[in-house]
Design an enzyme around this catalytic site. Structure first.
Site, PDB file in Angstrom:
ATOM      1  N   LYS A 281       0.836  -1.202   0.000  1.00  0.00           N
ATOM      2  CA  LYS A 281       0.000   0.000   0.000  1.00  0.00           C
ATOM      3  C   LYS A 281       0.866   1.244   0.000  1.00  0.00           C
ATOM      4  O   LYS A 281       2.024   1.212   0.427  1.00  0.00           O
ATOM      5  CB  LYS A 281      -0.875   0.029   1.258  1.00  0.00           C
ATOM      6  CG  LYS A 281      -2.047  -0.912   1.242  1.00  0.00           C
ATOM      7  CD  LYS A 281      -2.884  -0.723   2.503  1.00  0.00           C
ATOM      8  CE  LYS A 281      -4.035  -1.712   2.549  1.00  0.00           C
ATOM      9  NZ  LYS A 281      -5.027  -1.506   1.492  1.00  0.00           N
ATOM     10  N   ARG A 355     -10.704 -11.112   1.196  1.00  0.00           N
ATOM     11  CA  ARG A 355     -11.584 -12.105   0.558  1.00  0.00           C
ATOM     12  C   ARG A 355     -10.960 -13.500   0.564  1.00  0.00           C
ATOM     13  O   ARG A 355     -11.666 -14.491   0.524  1.00  0.00           O
ATOM     14  CB  ARG A 355     -11.941 -11.636  -0.856  1.00  0.00           C
ATOM     15  CG  ARG A 355     -10.776 -11.515  -1.781  1.00  0.00           C
ATOM     16  CD  ARG A 355     -11.092 -10.635  -2.993  1.00  0.00           C
ATOM     17  NE  ARG A 355     -11.243  -9.224  -2.636  1.00  0.00           N
ATOM     18  CZ  ARG A 355     -11.660  -8.280  -3.483  1.00  0.00           C
ATOM     19  NH1 ARG A 355     -11.980  -8.591  -4.721  1.00  0.00           N
ATOM     20  NH2 ARG A 355     -11.764  -7.028  -3.088  1.00  0.00           N
TER      21      ARG A 355
HETATM   22  N1  BES Z   1      -8.361  -3.530   3.954  1.00  0.00           N
HETATM   23  C1  BES Z   1      -8.425  -3.109   2.612  1.00  0.00           C
HETATM   24  C2  BES Z   1      -9.665  -2.260   2.310  1.00  0.00           C
HETATM   25  C3  BES Z   1      -9.681  -0.901   2.945  1.00  0.00           C
HETATM   26  C4  BES Z   1      -9.079   0.166   2.323  1.00  0.00           C
HETATM   27  C5  BES Z   1     -10.338  -0.714   4.130  1.00  0.00           C
HETATM   28  C6  BES Z   1      -9.108   1.411   2.914  1.00  0.00           C
HETATM   29  C7  BES Z   1     -10.370   0.532   4.712  1.00  0.00           C
HETATM   30  C8  BES Z   1      -9.755   1.599   4.113  1.00  0.00           C
HETATM   31  C9  BES Z   1      -8.467  -4.312   1.695  1.00  0.00           C
HETATM   32  O1  BES Z   1      -7.722  -5.396   2.107  1.00  0.00           O
HETATM   33  C10 BES Z   1      -7.923  -3.873   0.373  1.00  0.00           C
HETATM   34  O2  BES Z   1      -6.785  -3.543   0.306  1.00  0.00           O
HETATM   35  N2  BES Z   1      -8.784  -3.892  -0.644  1.00  0.00           N
HETATM   36  C11 BES Z   1      -8.400  -3.517  -1.963  1.00  0.00           C
HETATM   37  C12 BES Z   1      -9.038  -4.490  -2.928  1.00  0.00           C
HETATM   38  C13 BES Z   1      -8.540  -4.380  -4.338  1.00  0.00           C
HETATM   39  C14 BES Z   1      -7.074  -4.762  -4.427  1.00  0.00           C
HETATM   40  C15 BES Z   1      -9.379  -5.259  -5.216  1.00  0.00           C
HETATM   41  C16 BES Z   1      -8.904  -2.106  -2.237  1.00  0.00           C
HETATM   42  O3  BES Z   1     -10.010  -1.765  -1.839  1.00  0.00           O
HETATM   43  O4  BES Z   1      -8.154  -1.346  -2.854  1.00  0.00           O
HETATM   44 MN    MN Z   2      -5.707  -5.233   1.571  1.00  0.00          MN
END
Ligand code: BES
Ligand code: MN
Ligand code: ZN
Length: 502
Positions: A281, A355
């Protein structure tokens, strides 16, 4: 804190502080407020007349009776416009009151049940809402500051009910509200906890101690057991971390007086820290990702509430817990994982890890042959884009279950909004090398996340709540403190109660 109930007339109560209320636009207060006003020789009417008290929602005015009644202080709180008044108003106003009382340094106070009188709310629900708003508004995350003093909080609220007939329902509502809100506060504490202080093993240890305390069965599977079961997705995510993954199972009401109770399973995403893994990230705001186990916290807290409410229901909470970190042994984009269900997954992004761990947990849930499965997960940033911090995304495969959750959401004040699981979106997660891939890109990502999960629930009624936006509050607002919100505990407790008709 404790919420008590006592029979009596508020103007006769000997207390450090009593609370009465006022609707907006009222110049001649009636009910308890009217009685107190007359006892004070019209002091409340005077405040209204000079314009210092309008009844605006959350507005407060403090009066000193100086012996006219036994109470040392009277706090009048505005309820806003009568037409817009409801249980949510009661919760917000109650939070405002408890914060005001805490600032005064008063630790015990008495209040009427807002909304149960002329406003005509159901007395039980109104008492529950006062208790919830108060306990939630009184919440502070203790944290680790060694220098500053802690914020002041309140110890006891006593609800004063005049009617003997209403007393039992007020007691029941207050007790429920206290249990449910305290459980939500527990979920807040867990999600606020730094990731170095709440590891997957720490979460498992905490689950065991809570289970012991309230009488839940608790079983924790280690990596060896996950291995032999075939939880390849959860283990795949865990590979980058030195902290061993945990699969936590909490159960309430497994055997109740020899009766077979209906089973419902609540699954909570338990990523104690989400760095994104190899698909790292952005550094901006990454510290926030300690709350990526909010779903787990809510599942655990809801099981606690179910136990304390003695719900005649078999409630199972399943928590797949791990960190998501990069490392020499970490799983990588392009890897293929084999899940407990037997289905294979091509990893496109190691940041779509929620997921993956849920895939194994949902497949595990099938073993209980449940009447319903509900999962909660901080699953997608896309859900925050779609719904902000106001409502959680709701998805699922069963119209009846979705309707029941929407109804519980309306009563609890925790808002949900349904997103469609149209087949067309499945295109986005078709894989050339495995049964499915774990990321379909940015478009409709909350929905695609839901569709991915739907593959692992078989034909059991299932609903998915994407709480990425609702699990965290950037600022204090109403009964929400800044930080973790515990969103979902009240909704699920209400839904479970509706299933057993209480
Ligand atoms: N934990 C994150 C989602 C998230 C992002 C929660 C910001 C709260 C604040 C999750 O694991 C994630 O990274 N999701 C990705 C999915 C994508 C790679 C399909 C996202 O939302 O960017
Ligand atoms: Mn994630
Ligand atoms: Zn995540």
């Amino acid at each position: 804190m404790e919420v008590r109930v006592q029979r009596g007339a508020i103007q006769d109560i000997s207390s450090e502080l009593i609370v009465v209320n006022l609707f907006k636009g009222v110049s001649e207060p009636t009910g308890a407020t009217g009685v107190v006003d007359r006892a004070l020789g019209g002091a409340i009417r005077e405040l209204i007349a000079v314009g210092d008290l309008t009844g605006e929602e959350g507005q407060t005015a403090l009066l000193y009776p100086r012996g006219a009644i036994p109470a040392r202080r009277v706090l009048v709180v505005g309820l806003g416009e009568r037409e817009r008044f409801g249980l949510e108003t009661v919760r917000r106003v109650s939070a405002e009151v408890v914060r005001t009382v805490a600032r005064l340094g008063v630790r015990d106070y008495h209040s009427i049940v807002h909304g149960a009188g002329a406003a005509g709310l159901d007395a039980e629900y109104a008492a529950q809402a006062v208790a919830e708003g108060t306990v939630l508004g009184n919440y502070r995350y203790r944290g680790y500051r060694t220098q500053d003093g802690q914020d002041k909080t309140v110890d006891t609220l006593t609800l004063v009910e005049f009617s003997a007939d209403a007393l039992p329902v007020v007691e029941r509502g207050a007790r429920r509200g206290q249990i449910v809100a305290e459980s939500a506060c527990l979920a807040r504490d867990l999600a606020n906890e730094p990731a170095n202080r709440l590891t997957p093993a720490g979460l498992a240890k905490f689950a065991k101690s809570i289970a012991e305390e309230v009488g839940l069965a608790c079983d924790v599977l280690g990596e060896k057991e996950m291995e032999s079961l075939g939880m390849g997705a959860l283990l795949g995510v865990a590979r980058g971390s030195e902290e061993p993954a945990q699969f936590i199972v909490l159960e309430h009401g497994a055997v109740e007086e020899g009766r077979e109770l209906d089973t419902v399973v609540i699954v909570g995403k338990g990523i104690t820290f989400d760095s994104g893994g190899i698909s790292l990230k952005d550094r901006e705001g990454m510290e926030r990702m300690k709350y990526d186990m909010s779903g787990a916290a809510v599942a655990l807290a809801t099981a606690r509430a179910a136990a304390l409410l003695h719900l005649p229901l078999h409630v199972v909470a399943l928590i797949p817990a791990t960190e998501n970190l990069p490392g020499g042994r970490a799983y990588k984009p392009g890897d293929v994982l084999t899940t407990l269900s037997g289905q294979t997954i091509e990893v496109i992004s190691t940041d779509a890890e929620g997921r993956l761990i849920l895939a194994d947990a949902l497949a595990y849930a099938e073993r209980y042959r449940p009447k319903a499965i509900v999962d909660l997960a901080t699953l997608t940033g896309g859900c925050i884009v779609a719904l902000g911090h106001v409502a959680s995304g709701l998805m699922g495969n069963d119209a009846e279950l979705l309707a029941a959750l929407k109804a519980a959401a309306a009563r609890s004040g925790e808002k949900v909004w349904e997103l469609p699981l149209f087949d067309e979106y499945k295109e986005q997660i078709k894989s050339d090398v495995a049964d499915v891939k774990n990321s379909g890109g940015r478009e409709a990502s909350a929905i695609v996340g839901g569709l991915f999960l739907s593959r692992f629930v078989g034909d059991c009624p299932w609903a998915h709540l994407d709480i990425a936006g609702t699990a965290w509050a950037d600022k204090e607002q109403g009964y929400l403190a800044k930080g973790a919100t515990g969103w979902g505990v009240r909704l699920l407790a209400e839904w479970l109660q509706s299933r057993v008709g209480s």
